[in-house]
Motif scaffolding. Sequence first.
Motif, PDB file in Angstrom:
ATOM      1  N   LYS A  70       2.084   1.673  -3.434  1.00 15.78           N
ATOM      2  CA  LYS A  70       1.015   2.020  -4.387  1.00 15.78           C
ATOM      3  C   LYS A  70       0.550   3.458  -4.228  1.00 15.78           C
ATOM      4  O   LYS A  70       0.286   4.162  -5.189  1.00 15.78           O
ATOM      5  CB  LYS A  70      -0.204   1.098  -4.147  1.00 15.78           C
ATOM      6  N   LEU A 122      -6.221  -4.371   3.807  1.00 17.20           N
ATOM      7  CA  LEU A 122      -6.241  -3.900   5.196  1.00 17.20           C
ATOM      8  C   LEU A 122      -7.188  -4.721   6.068  1.00 17.20           C
ATOM      9  O   LEU A 122      -6.926  -4.909   7.253  1.00 17.20           O
ATOM     10  CB  LEU A 122      -6.619  -2.413   5.246  1.00 17.20           C
ATOM     11  N   GLN A 137     -12.501   1.093  -0.643  1.00 17.20           N
ATOM     12  CA  GLN A 137     -11.404   1.849  -1.254  1.00 17.20           C
ATOM     13  C   GLN A 137     -11.807   3.310  -1.297  1.00 17.20           C
ATOM     14  O   GLN A 137     -12.961   3.629  -1.610  1.00 17.20           O
ATOM     15  CB  GLN A 137     -11.153   1.347  -2.683  1.00 17.20           C
ATOM     16  N   ASN A 195       0.833  -1.214   0.000  1.00 23.26           N
ATOM     17  CA  ASN A 195       0.000   0.000   0.000  1.00 23.26           C
ATOM     18  C   ASN A 195       0.863   1.258   0.000  1.00 23.26           C
ATOM     19  O   ASN A 195       0.587   2.226  -0.714  1.00 23.26           O
ATOM     20  CB  ASN A 195      -0.917   0.035   1.228  1.00 23.26           C
ATOM     21  N   ASP A 203       4.953   6.152   4.953  1.00 25.64           N
ATOM     22  CA  ASP A 203       5.219   6.560   3.564  1.00 25.64           C
ATOM     23  C   ASP A 203       5.024   8.060   3.422  1.00 25.64           C
ATOM     24  O   ASP A 203       4.515   8.723   4.329  1.00 25.64           O
ATOM     25  CB  ASP A 203       4.317   5.792   2.586  1.00 25.64           C
TER      26      ASP A 203
HETATM   27  P1  ADP Z   1      -6.388  -2.030  -1.825  1.00 25.79           P
HETATM   28  O1  ADP Z   1      -5.046  -1.537  -1.526  1.00 25.79           O
HETATM   29  O2  ADP Z   1      -6.416  -3.339  -2.472  1.00 25.79           O
HETATM   30  O3  ADP Z   1      -7.276  -1.044  -2.498  1.00 25.79           O
HETATM   31  P2  ADP Z   1      -6.554  -2.079   1.031  1.00 25.79           P
HETATM   32  O4  ADP Z   1      -7.548  -2.724   1.952  1.00 25.79           O
HETATM   33  O5  ADP Z   1      -5.173  -2.473   1.214  1.00 25.79           O
HETATM   34  O6  ADP Z   1      -7.110  -2.293  -0.423  1.00 25.79           O
HETATM   35  O7  ADP Z   1      -6.698  -0.516   1.250  1.00 25.79           O
HETATM   36  C1  ADP Z   1      -7.923   0.062   1.266  1.00 25.79           C
HETATM   37  C2  ADP Z   1      -7.856   1.512   0.813  1.00 25.79           C
HETATM   38  O8  ADP Z   1      -7.179   2.279   1.810  1.00 25.79           O
HETATM   39  C3  ADP Z   1      -7.026   1.704  -0.424  1.00 25.79           C
HETATM   40  O9  ADP Z   1      -7.782   1.502  -1.606  1.00 25.79           O
HETATM   41  C4  ADP Z   1      -6.592   3.147  -0.294  1.00 25.79           C
HETATM   42  O10 ADP Z   1      -7.622   3.997  -0.768  1.00 25.79           O
HETATM   43  C5  ADP Z   1      -6.433   3.319   1.219  1.00 25.79           C
HETATM   44  N1  ADP Z   1      -4.999   3.156   1.634  1.00 25.79           N
HETATM   45  C6  ADP Z   1      -4.443   2.054   2.177  1.00 25.79           C
HETATM   46  N2  ADP Z   1      -3.117   2.280   2.470  1.00 25.79           N
HETATM   47  C7  ADP Z   1      -2.883   3.566   2.109  1.00 25.79           C
HETATM   48  C8  ADP Z   1      -1.739   4.403   2.167  1.00 25.79           C
HETATM   49  N3  ADP Z   1      -0.529   3.950   2.647  1.00 25.79           N
HETATM   50  N4  ADP Z   1      -1.818   5.645   1.699  1.00 25.79           N
HETATM   51  C9  ADP Z   1      -2.999   6.124   1.223  1.00 25.79           C
HETATM   52  N5  ADP Z   1      -4.121   5.387   1.145  1.00 25.79           N
HETATM   53  C10 ADP Z   1      -4.073   4.118   1.581  1.00 25.79           C
END
Ligand code: ADP
Length: 646
Positions: free
Chosen positions: A537, A597, A581, A534, A562
């Motif tokens: 990404k 998550l 999301q 994450n 990050d």
């Molecule tokens: P995915 O990454 O597959 O979309 P996750 O459950 O890992 O699903 O994350 C859910 C949502 O939380 C992500 O789609 C994103 O919008 C937000 N998110 C998670 N980690 C971060 C991060 N490090 N920085 C910004 N947004 C995040």
Amino acid sequence: MQLTDRLGGTGRDRGSWLALLLILVAVLAPTACILWFMNEAMNNQRDAARQKLTEAYRGQLALVRDGLDTWWEKRAGELERKAETGTAAVVFDSSVREKLADSVILLNRDGSVGYPSSASAAAAHDENSEGWVQARALENVAGGLAKAADAYARIAAKEKDASAAARAVQAEIRCLVQSGEDDLALRVIEQQFGAGRFARATDSQGRLIAADEQLLALNLSDGTNRTRLQTMLLDYSLPMPSAQRLFLMQELPGVHFPTYDAERLAAAVLDTGSVETSDATLRPSGIAGVWKSAAGGRVIAIYRTETLIASLKNALNGPNASPDLAFSVTAPDARPQGVDDSTAAGPRLPGWRVTMTIRNRGQFEQVARQHTASYTWIGFLCIATMVVLAGIAGDLVRCQIRQARLKTDLVAAVSHEIKTPLSAIRLLVDTMIEDRDFDPARTREYLEMVARENLRLSRVIDNFLTFARMERTQQKFECVETPPASVVDAAIRAAGERFESPQCRLEVDVNPGLPMLRADQDALVAVLLNLLDNAYKFSPGSKHIRLRAYQESGRLCFAVADSGIGIPAREQKKIFRRFYQIDRRLTRPVGGVGLGLSIVEFIVRAHGGEIRVNSQPGVGSTFVVAMPCAAAADDSAQFAAERGAA
Ligand code: ADP
């Protein structure tokens, strides 16, 4: 925003709301019907109880009605007998005082009216004798009044007949009054009409002279001594015509005469002109609210509606009447109201009705209440059962809807996430196959790309499998003592070369001397891998990612920070939900299905730990996983793992 929304979740939400609404209607509609039926049943019960009781008492009503006939005949007989006991005036007086009727008209044997009469029979007197002629002549001569008075006095002294003598005295008093001799006139009235000889004397129109003279005396004096005239008016044995009596009663305002109303009523009925005496049947008198009935051919009893109702009511509710019942009568033009039963009052009272009201309503109220209580209980039991069943049905429906939604979401997510690396791999492999000039360097580069896509594919599949196990609550963790540094190393290795690229700076900082963890190493690696993934990404452009392991408040913490896009405060709780999301666009630059998550949170909790996030949009995010150390973890992790599995 949830992936479900992207894939038409709103429609499904509407469906589930509709299902719940239907369940609600399915409960409310029968509930309303049950309540309505209960209410109707209670009313019917009350009516039926009243009906039963009324029928039971109907015999009493007939009995009482028959008694009324007898009472009416008896009353007529009493009046008839009374008519034989004295003069018409005396009978009138006593009938009214004994309240046998509001008023009566007494008839003579020849059918003529005996009382109230306009005049009693006046004896003829010779007022044309010489003495009377001379006296009248003197009375008409100017200044002859005193002599006329003397002349009248002489006639009175000589006259043998009391009425004739009284008329002479009356004329003498007249002359004295006209000549201004009031005191003398008063004295003469006192002497002659105080009592005695002239007490029953009448004038030529049959009027009682003494009464008229007493009124004159009252007018000549201060008018205070009314007793004598009052006594005369109350004495019905005196030969005083009713018209004179009524007139004199009116001349004494403020004095109560018990027969005054009766006198007026009888006079009014006589004025209507009908005094026929056919039978004891009650008939309208011709005056509104006044009735008459004959008794024995010599008495016509007159009643006002209210007095008649009151005395009939008295007769009906005599000492023998049941204490549970109240009887009354209603006049022909009135409608019986609020009564339980009624019947015609009989031939003597045409058009009148005898009514019956049950006094002690408590009896049927009690019966009705008992039934009502059982109906109420049954009704509420039905409603409660319905509500419980509807609740269970609602839960089942919700569960089914949730399961169905998960399935569709999963299928959609799997196809979306797997398709991308598979397409990439196919493209790379196809390119290599079609490449006729085999270039080892390019082939190696392609193979490395295939390996990367393969890794990504494996991770996606791993996540799906973990999620599927999580959903089926079959995920088992094999907890062993694990050094935190090895978890970090394994995670970095698994993260791949991406983190070593020029635009990505990965800082790893593991504090020395950290205690051991009691955990499933693969699961913890999956946690860190998801967080690192994450962080990568959601950090566009050049990335700065920091992975730390340290001890804090007796817990072992892994922090992944990050410098990415950050997460708004209101979203920070929601991101742990499945398929959630923040950026819901299909065109968003990064992949993912919103499961990472939720898997992380599940694994961390199952180990007895917790996860928190600190983030600021535009600055970056830090996810901290706090785990219990090996000693403390023994119990809590075991417990949490079992709970997760359950
Ligand atoms: P995915 O990454 O597959 O979309 P996750 O459950 O890992 O699903 O994350 C859910 C949502 O939380 C992500 O789609 C994103 O919008 C937000 N998110 C998670 N980690 C971060 C991060 N490090 N920085 C910004 N947004 C995040």
